[in-house]
Design a protein around this motif. Structure first.
Motif, PDB file in Angstrom:
ATOM      1  N   LYS A   9       0.852  -1.185   0.000  1.00  0.00           N
ATOM      2  CA  LYS A   9       0.000   0.000   0.000  1.00  0.00           C
ATOM      3  C   LYS A   9       0.888   1.236   0.000  1.00  0.00           C
ATOM      4  O   LYS A   9       1.988   1.221   0.559  1.00  0.00           O
ATOM      5  CB  LYS A   9      -0.920   0.021   1.227  1.00  0.00           C
ATOM      6  CG  LYS A   9      -2.032  -1.012   1.192  1.00  0.00           C
ATOM      7  CD  LYS A   9      -2.940  -0.879   2.412  1.00  0.00           C
ATOM      8  CE  LYS A   9      -4.062  -1.914   2.368  1.00  0.00           C
ATOM      9  NZ  LYS A   9      -4.929  -1.822   3.577  1.00  0.00           N
ATOM     10  N   GLN A  10       0.417   2.285  -0.666  1.00  0.00           N
ATOM     11  CA  GLN A  10       1.112   3.560  -0.659  1.00  0.00           C
ATOM     12  C   GLN A  10       0.085   4.681  -0.495  1.00  0.00           C
ATOM     13  O   GLN A  10      -0.953   4.682  -1.165  1.00  0.00           O
ATOM     14  CB  GLN A  10       1.907   3.770  -1.956  1.00  0.00           C
ATOM     15  CG  GLN A  10       3.066   2.799  -2.124  1.00  0.00           C
ATOM     16  CD  GLN A  10       3.829   3.050  -3.412  1.00  0.00           C
ATOM     17  OE1 GLN A  10       3.435   2.549  -4.455  1.00  0.00           O
ATOM     18  NE2 GLN A  10       4.909   3.816  -3.328  1.00  0.00           N
ATOM     19  N   GLU A  11       0.386   5.629   0.390  1.00  0.00           N
ATOM     20  CA  GLU A  11      -0.521   6.756   0.587  1.00  0.00           C
ATOM     21  C   GLU A  11      -0.591   7.597  -0.677  1.00  0.00           C
ATOM     22  O   GLU A  11      -1.668   7.977  -1.139  1.00  0.00           O
ATOM     23  CB  GLU A  11      -0.060   7.608   1.766  1.00  0.00           C
ATOM     24  CG  GLU A  11      -1.005   8.738   2.106  1.00  0.00           C
ATOM     25  CD  GLU A  11      -0.571   9.497   3.342  1.00  0.00           C
ATOM     26  OE1 GLU A  11      -1.124  10.603   3.577  1.00  0.00           O
ATOM     27  OE2 GLU A  11       0.301   9.017   4.074  1.00  0.00           O
ATOM     28  N   THR A  12       0.569   7.898  -1.252  1.00  0.00           N
ATOM     29  CA  THR A  12       0.654   8.576  -2.542  1.00  0.00           C
ATOM     30  C   THR A  12       1.842   8.001  -3.308  1.00  0.00           C
ATOM     31  O   THR A  12       2.790   7.492  -2.710  1.00  0.00           O
ATOM     32  CB  THR A  12       0.847  10.106  -2.398  1.00  0.00           C
ATOM     33  OG1 THR A  12       2.029  10.359  -1.637  1.00  0.00           O
ATOM     34  CG2 THR A  12      -0.354  10.754  -1.731  1.00  0.00           C
ATOM     35  N   ALA A  13       1.798   8.115  -4.640  1.00  0.00           N
ATOM     36  CA  ALA A  13       2.913   7.618  -5.451  1.00  0.00           C
ATOM     37  C   ALA A  13       2.868   8.273  -6.819  1.00  0.00           C
ATOM     38  O   ALA A  13       1.802   8.645  -7.329  1.00  0.00           O
ATOM     39  CB  ALA A  13       2.839   6.094  -5.595  1.00  0.00           C
ATOM     40  N   ASN A  14       4.051   8.426  -7.410  1.00  0.00           N
ATOM     41  CA  ASN A  14       4.182   8.881  -8.792  1.00  0.00           C
ATOM     42  C   ASN A  14       5.117   7.933  -9.518  1.00  0.00           C
ATOM     43  O   ASN A  14       6.281   7.789  -9.138  1.00  0.00           O
ATOM     44  CB  ASN A  14       4.723  10.310  -8.859  1.00  0.00           C
ATOM     45  CG  ASN A  14       5.000  10.757 -10.289  1.00  0.00           C
ATOM     46  OD1 ASN A  14       6.077  10.528 -10.829  1.00  0.00           O
ATOM     47  ND2 ASN A  14       4.016  11.381 -10.906  1.00  0.00           N
ATOM     48  N   TYR A  15       4.594   7.264 -10.537  1.00  0.00           N
ATOM     49  CA  TYR A  15       5.400   6.391 -11.390  1.00  0.00           C
ATOM     50  C   TYR A  15       5.591   7.129 -12.714  1.00  0.00           C
ATOM     51  O   TYR A  15       4.825   6.958 -13.655  1.00  0.00           O
ATOM     52  CB  TYR A  15       4.699   5.049 -11.605  1.00  0.00           C
ATOM     53  CG  TYR A  15       4.136   4.441 -10.333  1.00  0.00           C
ATOM     54  CD1 TYR A  15       4.957   4.157  -9.240  1.00  0.00           C
ATOM     55  CD2 TYR A  15       2.772   4.150 -10.219  1.00  0.00           C
ATOM     56  CE1 TYR A  15       4.435   3.595  -8.079  1.00  0.00           C
ATOM     57  CE2 TYR A  15       2.246   3.585  -9.058  1.00  0.00           C
ATOM     58  CZ  TYR A  15       3.079   3.320  -8.000  1.00  0.00           C
ATOM     59  OH  TYR A  15       2.572   2.777  -6.851  1.00  0.00           O
ATOM     60  N   THR A  98       4.653  20.740 -11.490  1.00  0.00           N
ATOM     61  CA  THR A  98       3.569  19.958 -10.881  1.00  0.00           C
ATOM     62  C   THR A  98       3.807  18.458 -11.066  1.00  0.00           C
ATOM     63  O   THR A  98       4.236  18.014 -12.125  1.00  0.00           O
ATOM     64  CB  THR A  98       2.218  20.327 -11.524  1.00  0.00           C
ATOM     65  OG1 THR A  98       2.063  21.744 -11.518  1.00  0.00           O
ATOM     66  CG2 THR A  98       1.060  19.691 -10.759  1.00  0.00           C
ATOM     67  N   THR A  99       3.537  17.718 -10.000  1.00  0.00           N
ATOM     68  CA  THR A  99       3.623  16.260 -10.030  1.00  0.00           C
ATOM     69  C   THR A  99       2.233  15.657  -9.850  1.00  0.00           C
ATOM     70  O   THR A  99       1.484  16.064  -8.963  1.00  0.00           O
ATOM     71  CB  THR A  99       4.535  15.740  -8.905  1.00  0.00           C
ATOM     72  OG1 THR A  99       5.834  16.280  -9.046  1.00  0.00           O
ATOM     73  CG2 THR A  99       4.628  14.219  -8.938  1.00  0.00           C
ATOM     74  N   GLU A 100       1.891  14.699 -10.697  1.00  0.00           N
ATOM     75  CA  GLU A 100       0.628  13.977 -10.560  1.00  0.00           C
ATOM     76  C   GLU A 100       0.829  12.834  -9.563  1.00  0.00           C
ATOM     77  O   GLU A 100       1.738  12.025  -9.721  1.00  0.00           O
ATOM     78  CB  GLU A 100       0.197  13.433 -11.905  1.00  0.00           C
ATOM     79  CG  GLU A 100      -1.123  12.678 -11.890  1.00  0.00           C
ATOM     80  CD  GLU A 100      -1.490  12.150 -13.254  1.00  0.00           C
ATOM     81  OE1 GLU A 100      -2.554  12.545 -13.765  1.00  0.00           O
ATOM     82  OE2 GLU A 100      -0.713  11.344 -13.808  1.00  0.00           O
ATOM     83  N   LEU A 101      -0.014  12.781  -8.552  1.00  0.00           N
ATOM     84  CA  LEU A 101       0.103  11.754  -7.516  1.00  0.00           C
ATOM     85  C   LEU A 101      -1.122  10.842  -7.517  1.00  0.00           C
ATOM     86  O   LEU A 101      -2.264  11.317  -7.574  1.00  0.00           O
ATOM     87  CB  LEU A 101       0.237  12.395  -6.129  1.00  0.00           C
ATOM     88  CG  LEU A 101       1.462  13.270  -5.868  1.00  0.00           C
ATOM     89  CD1 LEU A 101       1.432  13.804  -4.439  1.00  0.00           C
ATOM     90  CD2 LEU A 101       2.748  12.499  -6.121  1.00  0.00           C
ATOM     91  N   ARG A 137       9.026   7.386  -6.666  1.00  0.00           N
ATOM     92  CA  ARG A 137      10.022   8.336  -6.187  1.00  0.00           C
ATOM     93  C   ARG A 137      10.614   7.845  -4.872  1.00  0.00           C
ATOM     94  O   ARG A 137      10.065   6.954  -4.224  1.00  0.00           O
ATOM     95  CB  ARG A 137       9.394   9.719  -6.001  1.00  0.00           C
ATOM     96  CG  ARG A 137       8.708  10.285  -7.235  1.00  0.00           C
ATOM     97  CD  ARG A 137       7.947  11.549  -6.894  1.00  0.00           C
ATOM     98  NE  ARG A 137       6.943  11.272  -5.869  1.00  0.00           N
ATOM     99  CZ  ARG A 137       6.285  12.211  -5.190  1.00  0.00           C
ATOM    100  NH1 ARG A 137       6.521  13.490  -5.443  1.00  0.00           N
ATOM    101  NH2 ARG A 137       5.394  11.881  -4.290  1.00  0.00           N
ATOM    102  N   ARG A 138      11.725   8.446  -4.488  1.00  0.00           N
ATOM    103  CA  ARG A 138      12.366   8.055  -3.234  1.00  0.00           C
ATOM    104  C   ARG A 138      11.449   8.285  -2.033  1.00  0.00           C
ATOM    105  O   ARG A 138      11.483   7.552  -1.052  1.00  0.00           O
ATOM    106  CB  ARG A 138      13.661   8.865  -3.076  1.00  0.00           C
ATOM    107  CG  ARG A 138      14.514   8.505  -1.881  1.00  0.00           C
ATOM    108  CD  ARG A 138      15.095   7.127  -2.008  1.00  0.00           C
ATOM    109  NE  ARG A 138      16.081   6.870  -0.964  1.00  0.00           N
ATOM    110  CZ  ARG A 138      16.487   5.668  -0.607  1.00  0.00           C
ATOM    111  NH1 ARG A 138      15.982   4.609  -1.226  1.00  0.00           N
ATOM    112  NH2 ARG A 138      17.384   5.503   0.334  1.00  0.00           N
ATOM    113  N   GLU A 139      10.596   9.310  -2.144  1.00  0.00           N
ATOM    114  CA  GLU A 139       9.715   9.660  -1.026  1.00  0.00           C
ATOM    115  C   GLU A 139       8.393   8.900  -1.046  1.00  0.00           C
ATOM    116  O   GLU A 139       7.565   9.081  -0.140  1.00  0.00           O
ATOM    117  CB  GLU A 139       9.442  11.170  -1.004  1.00  0.00           C
ATOM    118  CG  GLU A 139       8.767  11.714  -2.238  1.00  0.00           C
ATOM    119  CD  GLU A 139       9.757  12.252  -3.270  1.00  0.00           C
ATOM    120  OE1 GLU A 139       9.439  13.275  -3.909  1.00  0.00           O
ATOM    121  OE2 GLU A 139      10.831  11.647  -3.428  1.00  0.00           O
TER     122      GLU A 139
END
Length: 251
Positions: A9-15, A98-101, A137-139
């Motif tokens: 599970k991930q709260e937010t992520a950008n691939y 801007t990053t799409e999450l 991302r690393r975060e």
């Protein structure tokens, strides 16, 4: 055959899509190379270990997030009206992008190393990680709900079966074309328009496009054409891989 089966599970992520810059768009699921990179990082592999991957998952919604962007060109001198930052005699432009999450991501991943003796090592690297696990991302931190070693076989279905919890997945185009697989079969869209095609990165080789004296190495990516879709049904007589609980598609 054995596989490592992960529930993440991930709260937010950008691939991130490689071709997106001003808006860092995200793939709906992590590409194969992103998952393979996570495994190699956790296991501290110093060379590429061939493996097959299956990725299924879903997310709840999307949001856009702002970040600070720095732009510079090699050997470009500082210009007061053009650059915000001066480093020595060179200039850097600073701005906003801007990053799409993806929000509330759930993933089920199967990892099948070509060398089956690596199964235990990969399993242990997730069970006792040497550092926090991230994907994207690393975060983009990962919550590992479950990791297990499963046995699986290639089977021919005797009846129609759907993916778990309406998960979406990537289906390699050659598998899609040679099996009777239905995508979004109940939404009333003609079959030829269902799903989204992506050309996903998988692994790479370093190639020298320079000379021996002045080498310039670039990553030459091996890419896989896939169909991405949801509400996927594998119809009778399809050949799929299956463990005791789920069916999945390997690439």
């Amino acid at each position: 055959m054995k596989a490592i089966k992960l529930f993440l599970k991930q709260e937010t992520a950008n691939y991130k899509k490689p071709s997106s810059f001003q808006l860092k768009e995200s793939y709906p699921l992590p590409p194969f190379s992103t998952v393979i990179g996570m495994v190699h990082n956790l296991c501290e592999f110093e060379e590429y270990m061939p493996m097959k991957i299956s990725i299924q998952g879903k997310y709840n919604s999307k949001v856009n997030d702002l970040f600070t962007r720095y732009e510079f060109k090699n050997a470009m001198k500082f210009e007061k009206g053009r650059h915000n930052i001066k480093v020595g005699e060179y200039g850097i432009a600073r701005g906003i992008s801007t990053t799409e999450l993806l929000v509330d991501v759930e993933l089920m991943i199967h990892i099948v190393p070509e060398e089956q003796e690596l199964v235990e090592k990969i399993y242990d690297s997730f069970l006792y990680p040497r550092e926090y696990i991230s994907l994207g991302r690393r975060e983009d931190l990962v919550i590992l709900d479950k990791v297990e070693i499963v046995d699986f076989d290639e089977i021919e279905l005797e009846e129609d079966k759907n993916l778990r919890n309406k998960f979406s997945t990537y289906i390699p185009i050659d598998i899609y074309n040679t099996n009777n697989i239905k995508i979004d079969r109940h939404i009333g869209i003609p079959e030829e328009y269902r799903g989204t095609m992506y050309n996903l990165t998988r692994d790479y080789q370093l190639k020298n496009y320079g000379s021996k004296k002045a080498p310039k190495f670039f990553r030459d990516w091996n890419k896989v054409k896939v169909i991405y879709g949801s509400q996927i049904s594998f119809t009778e007589d399809c050949k799929v891989y299956s463990d005791k609980e789920d069916i999945f598609v390997l690439n």
